[in-house]
Design a protein around this motif. Structure first.
Motif, mmCIF file in Angstrom:
data_model
loop_
_atom_site.group_PDB
_atom_site.id
_atom_site.type_symbol
_atom_site.label_atom_id
_atom_site.label_comp_id
_atom_site.label_asym_id
_atom_site.label_seq_id
_atom_site.Cartn_x
_atom_site.Cartn_y
_atom_site.Cartn_z
ATOM 1 N N GLU A 101 7.427 -12.989 2.689
ATOM 2 C CA GLU A 101 6.763 -11.688 2.698
ATOM 3 C C GLU A 101 5.421 -11.776 2.007
ATOM 4 O OE1 GLU A 101 9.540 -9.171 0.573
ATOM 5 O OE2 GLU A 101 10.312 -8.417 2.471
ATOM 6 N N ASP A 103 1.882 -8.744 1.387
ATOM 7 C CA ASP A 103 1.616 -7.323 1.203
ATOM 8 C C ASP A 103 1.049 -6.685 2.460
ATOM 9 O OD1 ASP A 103 2.413 -7.428 -1.497
ATOM 10 O OD2 ASP A 103 0.428 -8.122 -2.111
ATOM 11 N N LYS A 144 5.232 -3.951 1.297
ATOM 12 C CA LYS A 144 5.268 -5.279 1.908
ATOM 13 C C LYS A 144 5.447 -5.013 3.400
ATOM 14 C CE LYS A 144 6.355 -8.094 -2.020
ATOM 15 N NZ LYS A 144 5.034 -8.666 -2.199
#
Length: 157
Positions: A101, A103, A144
Motif C-alpha cells: 500500500e 497513500d 491509502k
C-alpha cells in the motif's frame, strides 16, 4: 505491435506480471512472447526476453532486462473504478499478491510497478473544482485505498 507502446522493465518476470494483469483487469491480454536468441547479461538463450501485453486497453511490452533499473512512482498505471467493490478487487489483488500500500489510492505490485486505483467519484470531484474538489482532496489525503463513501460525503460537505 502498436505504433506507440509503453515498455515496462522487469528483472525477469515480465510474462508472469503480464498474465497477472490480464487475469485481473478487463480489456487486458497477453500477446506474443519473445525468447532471447542468445545469451545476454541477465539471461540465457531461450529465456523470455519480451512480452507483448495490454492492460485495460493500453498496449505494453514487458522487457526482462535484469536488475539494473528499479521502478518508482514517476511512472504508474491509473485504473479508474466505478464502485467500492471494483476498487477493493483491484487494490486487494495487487497488494495481496506481494504488493504494498501507499497513500492516496496508490499501491505497488510485487514487481515494483505503481498503480493508482482511482474511483470515478474522486475524478468527478476534482473536475467539479472549488470547495467540492477541496473537500474531496482533503479526504483523499488521509487515505491509502480510496473509500468511495467518504469521498461522496466530502463532496456533499
Amino acid at each position: 505491435m502498436a505504433k506507440n507502446t509503453i515498455c515496462v522493465w522487469y528483472d525477469k518476470d515480465a510474462e508472469t506480471a503480464a498474465r497477472f494483469y490480464a487475469d485481473l483487469f478487463p480489456d487486458s491480454t497477453v500477446g506474443k512472447v519473445y525468447h532471447a536468441p542468445g545469451d545476454y547479461p541477465s539471461g540465457k538463450q531461450g529465456d523470455v526476453l519480451m512480452v507483448e501485453f495490454t492492460v485495460a486497453g493500453v498496449a505494453c511490452v514487458g522487457l526482462n532486462g535484469g536488475p539494473v533499473f528499479k521502478h518508482n512512482e514517476a511512472f504508474s498505471f491509473q485504473i479508474s473504478t466505478e464502485t467500492q467493490e471494483e476498487t477493493d478487487r483491484y487494490w486487494n489483488a495487487i497488494v495481496g499478491n506481494g504488493g504494498q500500500e501507499s497513500d492516496c489510492g496508490w499501491c505497488k505490485d510485487k514487481w515494483g510497478i505503481s498503480w493508482q486505483i482511482t474511483p470515478r467519484v474522486l475524478i468527478d470531484a476534482m473536475a467539479a473544482g472549488g470547495a467540492e474538489a477541496k473537500r474531496a482532496f482533503e479526504a483523499m489525503m488521509k487515505m491509502k485505498k480510496i473509500d468511495v463513501a467518504k469521498i461522496e460525503a466530502a463532496r456533499r460537505g
